[in-house]
Design an enzyme around this catalytic site. Structure first.
Site: not given
Ligand SMILES: Cc1cc2nc3c(=O)[nH]c(=O)nc-3n(C[C@H](O)[C@H](O)[C@H](O)COP(=O)(O)OP(=O)(O)OC[C@H]3O[C@@H](n4cnc5c(N)ncnc54)[C@H](O)[C@@H]3O)c2cc1C
Length: 374
Positions: A123-124, A357, A119, A355, A359, A121, A116, A331
């Site tokens: 992600g990436s 994105t 959060e 895991e 990007e 707020g 986990a 199809g």
């Molecule tokens: C099926 C699935 C399983 C998951 N399992 C886990 C898990 O077990 N544990 C866990 O902790 N998380 C998990 N996640 C979370 C996952 O790691 C995040 O969804 C991912 O890191 C992206 O974060 P976000 O969704 O907040 O998107 P954001 O970080 O908000 O990004 C949104 C978009 O903006 C783009 N972006 C953001 N910053 C930049 C940048 N600097 N330059 C260019 N583009 C950018 C991203 O590529 C994306 O297209 C899971 C997600 C999914 C879909």
């Protein structure tokens, strides 16, 4: 006992994965019987070292195992992958006490693990995590919310990244913990995603959860680097899952194209049908070779972070391409929500986001490009 990875995995795919693949996706949940049957095949201990009761598979064999499982069910492969990656954090950074407590049960599949980090707020950008861990004597008290936690519905232990200093300190004030659900971890309703359904994805709420300091993985305030390195290495097994999606879709589409007739002959005899499939087959071979070579480098102890990112990027993009083509070749049948290729198509899209994105992978690759030229 010697582990023949291909025997374990082929038996598991034939007897368990094929039985649960559709229902896990349809019902968005993996039933307890699935965990019992999967544990019976030993698949929760594939890469866990033998001293803790696992099979101790080399990374390269683990890649093949995940690929073969994902050809039938990316969701099942993902459940096993996240469990195994969480175990890797305990093995690499946990105290001996934490390892002894967690890993043997994890290897037997009696203790399911989740990771986990993400959060609402953060992600990436993991350095902006807000979940707090406050030290009180020999314990830490955790307060916060995690989002998108795979295996949350099934997990007994959660690997959590939390803030042990001010927000402004960003990555320099983050610590890794292994929390047991029994310590008061609350899990929300399953999230209803289009792909990787049934992987127990949910919110995790930490409301004053107390954890002993023996459950710190690594050192206080030094959790960011292991978290990022662990996730980075984990991109290779994730790439294997994406590659499995591409292979599964390709096989399904080729079988259909050879059987389905239009205008008096199998549709495969039209190059408009066979060439896109041939292109996917060529790319599958290239990505498979990259994954195998990178896994072998990891087994020799080399740094694979860049190549794991390259593999994840290419494999996820290929999975989307392969499944899009497979749906087209099949199809109307391909569009049926119950068809295997439409399920794989939804999973492929999720593979471009989970895991890290695509990007984020390009950011890592671009950073390396600049470093090489400067
Ligand atoms: C099926 C699935 C399983 C998951 N399992 C886990 C898990 O077990 N544990 C866990 O902790 N998380 C998990 N996640 C979370 C996952 O790691 C995040 O969804 C991912 O890191 C992206 O974060 P976000 O969704 O907040 O998107 P954001 O970080 O908000 O990004 C949104 C978009 O903006 C783009 N972006 C953001 N910053 C930049 C940048 N600097 N330059 C260019 N583009 C950018 C991203 O590529 C994306 O297209 C899971 C997600 C999914 C879909």
């Amino acid at each position: 006992m010697e582990c023949d990875a291909s025997t374990i995995v082929s038996g598991f795919v034939e007897k368990v994965v094929s039985r649960y693949a559709e229902s896990i996706d349809r019902d968005n949940v993996a039933p307890p019987e699935f965990f019992r049957d999967a544990a019976g095949h030993g698949v929760f201990g594939l890469p866990i070292p033998r001293e803790y009761g696992g099979w101790g598979l080399p990374f390269s064999d683990f890649m093949d195992a995940l690929r073969l499982i994902a050809r039938e069910s990316p969701s099942i492969a993902h459940i096993i992958f996240v469990h195994s990656m969480s175990a890797y954090f305990v093995e690499k950074f946990g105290s001996e006490e934490a390892r002894e407590e967690i890993l043997p049960g994890a290897a037997r599949g009696e203790r399911i693990l989740a990771l986990a980090f993400t959060e609402p707020g953060a992600g990436s950008d993991l350095a902006s995590i807000e979940t707090r861990a406050e030290k009180r004597g020999d314990t830490y008290v955790l307060e916060g919310e995690k989002l998108f936690t795979t295996n949350a519905l099934y997990a007994d232990t959660f690997i959590v990244l939390a803030r042990t200093g001010p927000l402004e300190a960003r990555h320099k004030a983050l610590t890794l913990f292994a929390l047991d659900k029994a310590e008061g971890v609350e899990v929300g309703e399953p999230l209803d995603l289009m792909g990787f359904r049934g992987t127990g994805l949910a919110r995790v709420l930490l409301k004053g959860v107390e954890v002993p300091s023996s459950r710190v993985l690594g050192r206080e305030n030094e959790g960011f680097k292991p978290a990022v390195v662990g996730l980075g290495v984990g991109r290779l097994p994730f790439a294997s899952i994406a590659l499995g999606i591409a292979e599964g879709a390709l096989e399904e589409a080729v079988r259909w194209a050879l059987e389905r007739k239009s205008f008096g002959r199998p549709i495969f005899e039209n190059q408009a049908v066979s060439f896109p499939l041939a292109e996917v087959a060529a790319e599958v071979e290239a990505v498979k070779a990259l994954i195998r070579r990178t896994a072998e480098l990891h087994d020799k102890g080399e740094n694979i972070l860049l190549h794991a990112s390259i593999a994840k990027f290419l494999a996820a993009r290929l999975a989307v391409k392969a499944t899009r083509i497979a749906v087209q070749v099949m199809g109307g049948r391909g569009l049926l929500t119950a068809s295997k290729v439409s399920r794989l198509y939804r999973d492929a899209k999720a593979a471009e986001i989970a895991e890290g994105t695509n990007e984020v992978q390009l950011m890592i690759i671009a950073r390396d490009l600049a470093k090489r030229v400067r």
